[in-house]
Motif scaffolding. Sequence first.
Motif, PDB file in Angstrom:
ATOM      1  N   CYS A 225     -16.001   9.410  30.302  1.00 57.04           N
ATOM      2  CA  CYS A 225     -15.527   8.199  30.125  1.00 57.04           C
ATOM      3  C   CYS A 225     -14.589   7.747  31.152  1.00 57.04           C
ATOM      4  CB  CYS A 225     -15.169   8.049  28.518  1.00 57.04           C
ATOM      5  SG  CYS A 225     -16.379   8.044  27.442  1.00 57.04           S
ATOM      6  N   MET A 237     -18.469   3.284  24.145  1.00 50.49           N
ATOM      7  CA  MET A 237     -18.557   4.798  23.916  1.00 50.49           C
ATOM      8  C   MET A 237     -19.455   4.440  22.438  1.00 50.49           C
ATOM      9  SD  MET A 237     -18.588   7.783  24.675  1.00 50.49           S
ATOM     10  CE  MET A 237     -19.969   8.664  23.580  1.00 50.49           C
ATOM     11  N   THR A 239     -21.132   6.793  19.302  1.00 47.25           N
ATOM     12  CA  THR A 239     -21.373   8.075  18.906  1.00 47.25           C
ATOM     13  C   THR A 239     -22.169   7.827  17.680  1.00 47.25           C
ATOM     14  OG1 THR A 239     -19.650   9.170  20.037  1.00 47.25           O
ATOM     15  CG2 THR A 239     -20.659  10.510  18.293  1.00 47.25           C
ATOM     16  N   LEU A 246     -16.070   9.734  14.088  1.00 46.39           N
ATOM     17  CA  LEU A 246     -15.616   8.449  14.762  1.00 46.39           C
ATOM     18  C   LEU A 246     -14.223   8.658  15.211  1.00 46.39           C
ATOM     19  CD1 LEU A 246     -16.086   5.450  15.041  1.00 46.39           C
ATOM     20  CD2 LEU A 246     -15.282   4.947  12.723  1.00 46.39           C
ATOM     21  N   SER A 249     -14.384   9.751  18.663  1.00 48.27           N
ATOM     22  CA  SER A 249     -14.517   8.752  19.486  1.00 48.27           C
ATOM     23  C   SER A 249     -13.789   7.881  19.931  1.00 48.27           C
ATOM     24  CB  SER A 249     -15.936   7.966  18.780  1.00 48.27           C
ATOM     25  OG  SER A 249     -17.008   8.782  18.652  1.00 48.27           O
ATOM     26  N   ALA A 250     -12.833   7.438  18.913  1.00 48.22           N
ATOM     27  CA  ALA A 250     -11.536   6.641  19.168  1.00 48.22           C
ATOM     28  C   ALA A 250     -10.628   7.106  20.099  1.00 48.22           C
ATOM     29  CB  ALA A 250     -10.809   6.365  17.901  1.00 48.22           C
ATOM     30  N   ILE A 257     -15.356   0.835  21.192  1.00 51.09           N
ATOM     31  CA  ILE A 257     -15.934   2.020  20.463  1.00 51.09           C
ATOM     32  C   ILE A 257     -16.997   1.499  19.500  1.00 51.09           C
ATOM     33  CG2 ILE A 257     -15.511   3.672  18.719  1.00 51.09           C
ATOM     34  CD1 ILE A 257     -13.965   4.195  21.231  1.00 51.09           C
ATOM     35  N   VAL A 272     -10.248   3.917  13.688  1.00 54.79           N
ATOM     36  CA  VAL A 272     -10.165   3.609  14.952  1.00 54.79           C
ATOM     37  C   VAL A 272      -8.837   2.923  15.544  1.00 54.79           C
ATOM     38  CG1 VAL A 272     -12.551   3.873  15.744  1.00 54.79           C
ATOM     39  CG2 VAL A 272     -11.484   1.485  15.481  1.00 54.79           C
ATOM     40  N   ARG A 276      -8.032  -1.564  18.742  1.00 60.75           N
ATOM     41  CA  ARG A 276      -9.237  -1.262  19.414  1.00 60.75           C
ATOM     42  C   ARG A 276     -10.169  -2.406  19.268  1.00 60.75           C
ATOM     43  NH1 ARG A 276      -9.554   4.203  21.404  1.00 60.75           N
ATOM     44  NH2 ARG A 276     -10.805   2.938  22.820  1.00 60.75           N
ATOM     45  N   VAL A 278     -14.156  -2.983  18.736  1.00 62.21           N
ATOM     46  CA  VAL A 278     -15.157  -2.261  18.177  1.00 62.21           C
ATOM     47  C   VAL A 278     -16.633  -3.076  18.320  1.00 62.21           C
ATOM     48  CG1 VAL A 278     -13.967  -1.092  16.598  1.00 62.21           C
ATOM     49  CG2 VAL A 278     -14.808  -3.355  15.969  1.00 62.21           C
TER      50      VAL A 278
END
Length: 338
Positions: A225, A237, A239, A246, A249-250, A257, A272, A276, A278
């Motif tokens: 990334c 990204m 997942t 999660l 991932s964050a 995300i 997250v 962010r 989403v």
Amino acid sequence: MQNDSFLRACRGERPERTPIWLMRQAGRYLPEYRAVRARVSFEELCRTPDLCAEVTLQPIDRLGVDAAILFSDILVVFDALGVDVRFEPSPVIAAPVRTRADVDRLQWMDPREACHYVYAAVRACKAALADRVPLIGFCGAPFTTLSYLVEGKTSREFEHVKALMFCEPGLFGQLMERLTDLLIDYLRGQVEAGADALQVFDSWAGALAPDDYREHVQPHTARLCAAVREFGVPLIMFTRGNANLLAYSAEMPADVIGVDWSIDMARAIDVVGPERVVQGNLDPFALLGPPALVERKARGVVAAGRRARAHIFNLGHGISRHTDPAIARLLVDTVHDA
């Protein structure tokens, strides 16, 4: 760009209406796609740029989505390894890679040469789109890509790749490192060919316990990334399959995300962080329900998404082949009107 709402949301802006695209939006649920597939095999379709452009644009015309995603498959990158893949219809690798000797036989070619047809398809899609909407390129994440390489097919238990990870962590790490390098080059070529954004699919990360993911997988995905963000286009990204991942991932250096359907969107934003961007997260099989249910669930996801800095509507994974295209259009219209 005539419709840049998707790209604006990727940058953390709030367009006038929530942008939407659907994973696997070019695919088997569309009769026009099935008409193309009646003429050519899946492998031939992936390797014919003009046909890739044709099917990539089909949902743009029918559904009115706010972004196109390149029609391809995450496993075509195996052409750069000299690994043969057949789709029957699920992918099957005749000679899985499970030993040091198997690894030594891999060829590690430049993907921009071995997968030249992918970049030709990107250019064909961009020309056909004529800046109507952005084009998303993609790849599988290192672990998902390695899982197919080691298992040889879609798996439920992932026993072979887990055995490699637990019993030969050095070899597992070496493969993850080299696959990460390959995927960075693969995505760089897509951006050079004209892709406006990228998504990394970690479809099988949910097979791992959180501590194993963090130790053996996350560092490689994070490096992918970080490198890809230097290409100057937004990165998503995604997942899938384990809401417990999660939070990890964050931590990824991605612009967006992706959230699957295993967690409520409002809760996902708590995990997250509201700062962010989403993407997600309607259960794709909800589209098999009645129109009123689809509308209600879609509006619920849109409402929850307003808690984030920005929200791109999508499904929690790929659209089912059994979906009525009219329901998919209803979903798009509902999200735009919500």
